[in-house]
Each structure stands twice: as C-alpha cells, then as structure tokens.
Design a protein around this motif. Sequence first.
Motif, short mmCIF file in Angstrom:
data_model
loop_
_atom_site.label_atom_id
_atom_site.label_comp_id
_atom_site.label_asym_id
_atom_site.label_seq_id
_atom_site.Cartn_x
_atom_site.Cartn_y
_atom_site.Cartn_z
N ALA A 127 0.77 -1.38 -0.18
CA ALA A 127 -0.17 -0.01 0.10
C ALA A 127 0.87 1.29 0.13
CB ALA A 127 -0.73 0.04 1.29
N PHE A 128 2.03 1.38 0.87
CA PHE A 128 2.60 2.54 0.90
C PHE A 128 3.91 2.65 0.36
CE2 PHE A 128 -0.36 2.47 4.34
CZ PHE A 128 -0.63 3.84 4.52
N PHE A 129 4.76 1.70 0.09
CA PHE A 129 5.81 1.61 -0.47
C PHE A 129 5.67 1.19 -2.23
CE2 PHE A 129 6.94 1.20 3.91
CZ PHE A 129 7.32 2.78 4.07
N ASN A 130 4.56 0.95 -2.39
CA ASN A 130 4.58 0.52 -3.69
C ASN A 130 3.29 1.50 -4.43
OD1 ASN A 130 3.42 -0.87 -5.99
ND2 ASN A 130 3.45 -2.78 -5.39
N THR A 131 1.95 1.14 -3.92
CA THR A 131 1.06 1.93 -4.56
C THR A 131 1.14 3.48 -4.38
OG1 THR A 131 -0.77 0.13 -4.28
CG2 THR A 131 -1.69 2.38 -4.57
N ALA A 132 1.39 3.84 -3.21
CA ALA A 132 1.55 5.17 -2.98
C ALA A 132 2.38 6.02 -3.79
CB ALA A 132 1.67 5.60 -1.60
N GLN A 166 1.64 5.68 -7.57
CA GLN A 166 0.48 6.30 -8.00
C GLN A 166 0.66 8.20 -8.10
OE1 GLN A 166 -1.15 4.36 -9.59
NE2 GLN A 166 -3.03 3.94 -8.62
N LEU A 167 1.64 8.51 -6.85
CA LEU A 167 1.71 9.65 -6.79
C LEU A 167 2.94 10.29 -7.81
CD1 LEU A 167 1.84 10.06 -2.86
CD2 LEU A 167 0.00 11.26 -4.53
N SER A 168 3.52 9.02 -8.30
CA SER A 168 4.75 9.61 -9.21
C SER A 168 4.01 9.89 -10.66
CB SER A 168 5.85 8.62 -9.24
OG SER A 168 6.54 8.53 -7.84
N VAL A 184 -14.12 10.47 -11.67
CA VAL A 184 -13.95 9.80 -10.35
C VAL A 184 -12.55 9.37 -10.32
CG1 VAL A 184 -16.46 8.97 -9.90
CG2 VAL A 184 -15.08 7.90 -11.66
N PRO A 185 -11.78 10.23 -10.32
CA PRO A 185 -10.26 9.99 -10.34
C PRO A 185 -9.64 9.01 -9.21
CG PRO A 185 -10.33 12.07 -9.85
CD PRO A 185 -11.67 11.73 -10.18
N PHE A 186 -10.38 8.92 -8.30
CA PHE A 186 -9.97 8.42 -7.00
C PHE A 186 -11.15 7.09 -6.68
CE2 PHE A 186 -7.95 12.17 -6.42
CZ PHE A 186 -6.43 11.68 -5.98
N ASN A 223 -17.71 1.89 -3.38
CA ASN A 223 -17.20 0.90 -3.49
C ASN A 223 -15.58 0.91 -3.60
OD1 ASN A 223 -16.30 -1.58 -5.16
ND2 ASN A 223 -18.58 -2.03 -5.37
N ARG A 224 -15.10 0.78 -2.59
CA ARG A 224 -13.70 0.84 -2.45
C ARG A 224 -13.19 1.97 -3.19
NH1 ARG A 224 -10.93 -4.73 -1.32
NH2 ARG A 224 -12.64 -6.22 -0.54
N PRO A 225 -13.29 3.17 -2.55
CA PRO A 225 -12.59 4.16 -3.40
C PRO A 225 -11.03 4.18 -2.91
CG PRO A 225 -13.98 4.88 -1.70
CD PRO A 225 -14.06 3.36 -1.81
N CYS A 226 -10.36 5.01 -3.45
CA CYS A 226 -8.95 5.24 -3.04
C CYS A 226 -9.01 5.81 -1.46
CB CYS A 226 -8.16 6.16 -3.92
SG CYS A 226 -6.42 6.37 -3.32
N PRO A 227 -8.45 5.12 -0.64
CA PRO A 227 -8.29 5.88 0.75
C PRO A 227 -7.47 7.14 0.56
CG PRO A 227 -7.17 3.83 0.83
CD PRO A 227 -7.66 4.06 -0.58
N ALA A 228 -6.63 7.43 -0.19
CA ALA A 228 -5.96 8.62 -0.23
C ALA A 228 -6.48 9.83 -0.94
CB ALA A 228 -4.51 8.28 -0.77
N ALA A 250 -4.49 -7.96 -10.40
CA ALA A 250 -5.50 -8.55 -11.06
C ALA A 250 -6.53 -7.24 -11.07
CB ALA A 250 -6.28 -9.52 -10.44
N ARG A 251 -6.77 -6.52 -10.05
CA ARG A 251 -7.52 -5.43 -10.01
C ARG A 251 -7.04 -4.14 -10.76
NH1 ARG A 251 -9.13 -3.20 -5.14
NH2 ARG A 251 -10.63 -1.92 -6.12
N ARG A 252 -5.81 -3.97 -10.62
CA ARG A 252 -5.12 -2.96 -11.34
C ARG A 252 -4.96 -2.97 -12.78
NH1 ARG A 252 -2.66 1.09 -7.55
NH2 ARG A 252 -4.64 1.06 -6.33
N SER A 253 -5.17 -2.19 -13.67
CA SER A 253 -5.36 -2.28 -14.96
C SER A 253 -4.63 -0.92 -15.54
CB SER A 253 -6.44 -2.47 -15.61
OG SER A 253 -7.42 -1.73 -15.44
#
Length: 384
Positions: A136-141, A144-146, A251-253, A258-263, A380-383
């Motif tokens: 979640a923090f050292f990969n997704t965050a 996505q932010l980069s 809806v960028p987040f 239904n499971r939106p981005c917590p950030a 699987a959920r990321r595309s």
Amino acid sequence: MHQEHLEPGERYDAVARTTRALLAVPKGEVEELARRCAVRGVAGVRGLVRLRDLMMPVWAEFAYELVFAERCPREARDLIAANADDVVTSLKCTGLRHMGRRDRLTRYLLPRLDRVRVPLPGGLTSLEQAYYLQGAFFNTAVVQLSEAMAHLLLVLAQHPGEQERARTSDDRHFDRVINETLRLYPLFGIAHRITSGDIALDEHTTIPAGSVLCFNYPEFHRTGFADPGRFDPARFDPGRCDRPAKELNHVPFGVAANRPCPAWRLAPIAMRAVAREVLGRYVLDSSVTHTRSLPSRGPCLLTPRGAAHRPRLALAYLRVRDRWEDVWRGLVQLVLGTYMVWDAHRKRLCERHFAEAASNPPDASDAEDRYAHPGHQPGARRSL
Ligand code: HEM
C-alpha cells in the motif's frame, strides 16, 4: 498481500482501518512534509529529466515519513524508489521485474515493524504486515503519486499559459488543474469487480453472482464534457459547470460506495505542495507525446527561474528522441505483453482463485457484501 486484493471480511477491515489511520494527517502537516521532500528531491536539478524518475525519490521519502514519522534514510529511499519503478515499468511492459529488489525491501521492513507510528493490523503475521506496508505505502502510494505528478507537470509543460496561471494561482484554481489532469489522464484504465450476489437491473435483466463487471475510467471521464480531449482546468469553475461537481463524470479516486482510494483527500494536497515547489523553481517545457500510460516517463526540460530560457533546441531534440524511443518501446511492449498474457494464461490464475474460493466460502459476516475482489492474483484489480 495488498489491501485491494483482500476479500471483504475482518482482515480487509483491519487493513483498511490501518491505511486510513496512516493517511489521517492534518492538511498543514501533509503540505509541510510534501514540501520538504520536494525540496530535497529537486534542488539542484536542471536540464532534461524524466518527470516520473524525478518524482519517485520524492514520494519514497514522503511515504516513509508518513509510515515511520522519521526522516527517510538514503538507503531506504533508493530501495523504495527502485522497487516502485520496477513495479510500474513491468506493468507497462517496458521492462522486467526484479524480484530480488522486492525481497530486499521486505527484509528491510521486517525488523522495523514495531516503529510504524500506528498499530499494524492484528491477525496478520509479521511477514504479512511487511507485505501490506510494502504494497500500500511503498508501492501503490509511490507509484500512483509519481505517475500523477508526471502527468500534472507534463501537461503544464505543454500548456505554458496554464503553467503560469497555476504557479501564481490560489489553491482553488490549483485543485481544478489537478482535477482536469486526472480527468484527462486517470491513473486507472479498466477496473473490475466480481459480483457476489445477483443484481437485478430491471424486471427482465439480472446480472448473476460471479459476473465480472468492468469499468472504463478514461471513457467515463470523456463523456458529458464538451471537447473532452482538451486540457481545460476552467471547466471545473463553479461558474462554468451546469451541474454540481458531484454529478460530473469525474471519479479519479474511484467510486465512493465501492472501495474508493483511501488517499483521495491526502493525495491532491500533497501533489499541490510538490507542484508549487517545482513550478516556483523551474520553467517547464516539453515536446513529447503525452498519453495516459506515459511509457516515456515524461521527458521534460527544467530551466531554473531567472536563468536564460531558450528551450527550442532541447525541444527539437526531445521530439526526435521521443519518436525514436516509441519505435523500440513498442517492440519491447509487444514481446513482454505477449509473454505476460501467455504466462497468466498458463498459470490459470482466475480458475485457481475461484476453485480456492469455492473450497473456502466467505464467513456469514461477509454475506451482505455485494461485491467481492478477486483475491490474491497479483495485479488483478489494477489495470493500466
Ligand atoms: C493521485 C494519486 C492516486 C490516485 C489517482 C489513486 C486512484 C485510485 C483509484 C481510482 C482506486 C480504486 C480503483 C478501483 O476502482 O478498483 C484506488 C484504490 C486504492 N488506492 Fe489509490 N490513488 C492514488 C494514490 C494513493 C495513495 C497515496 C495511496 C496510499 C496508501 C493509495 C492507496 C490505495 C489503496 C490501498 C486502494 C485500494 C482500496 C480498497 O480496495 O479498499 N492510493 N486508488
């Protein structure tokens, strides 16, 4: 082990609670942290850069401090940035994944779990806790932010009028610039959900449980806007919108229900702070093709403010190099993309997941959930 791969239930709730706790930082502190990381990351840089590469160490330090509430050591920053770069490069099929790096990061995190500034989810082993933080923090965050920042800075580099307006504007206008960037270049392509109950659309049509529903973010963001391909932050001006912001196809987040981005709250605040720092120091120019998947990592010319601004030669060079790189990158993507699909097919990920799910049905407390996620299928959920 990643929040987005967890099925609804106690484990998901515990993990999501921890993510929310780590992201619940007051606005002023987010701004200050993001600004500090940006200063360290961009000071002294000039000339031709790739924006995504420039941003990765900035967000690696940001994520580290968000999690550990202490300054990120150089060794950790380099490890996090290299691993995040690996993840996104392999997702775009422009390079191979180095699993050794991923393992090094896990081994780095394991002895530091007791220093995380909020309690980690109970019921998880130490290894699972490390994987959760890493995912979640050292990969997704960081990824996505980069990516989002590379889009934001690149689009401003190609719209000098908007760049100048953003630099001198108030936060409300800057938020419109971020909104419009994420409308035009949403980070997600197709996302999916698997229905865990029947959904009646009308008296004749029912979507049966177990159906895969796909949602096309870019297409959704194009409908309902005039001239949708144009970058126009002013389209989010309250005076120009004929509908309340909540009703726009934007809806960028993700979708709140239904499971939106917590950030969704923290990310734009942090992005604005970093972008202001960059725009305050440099004039940005770029002549490359700007697509949503951005395999080029956003080549851009940074000219320090106050220095002579003569970008013509560099822009001509960037244009030619970008076209040339497109040719070999296309070939690499074709080969690696074909391999990825073949490999996934060979491993029969979906089939195995559903077979496992059938032999381990969710407990009764999960029965109310309308949607489920496809468990432990990496990516699987990321595309993209
Ligand atoms: C500009 C930056 C970001 C954008 C545009 C973004 C966008 C999104 C979107 C659209 C989703 C839902 C995808 C779907 O429909 O399946 C999502 C999910 C998620 N995002 Fe973000 N994200 C960003 C930054 C972050 C950051 C900084 C974190 C840090 C923890 C984060 C963590 C997550 C997690 C854990 C999920 C899964 C939520 C769940 O399944 O409960 N994102 N993000």
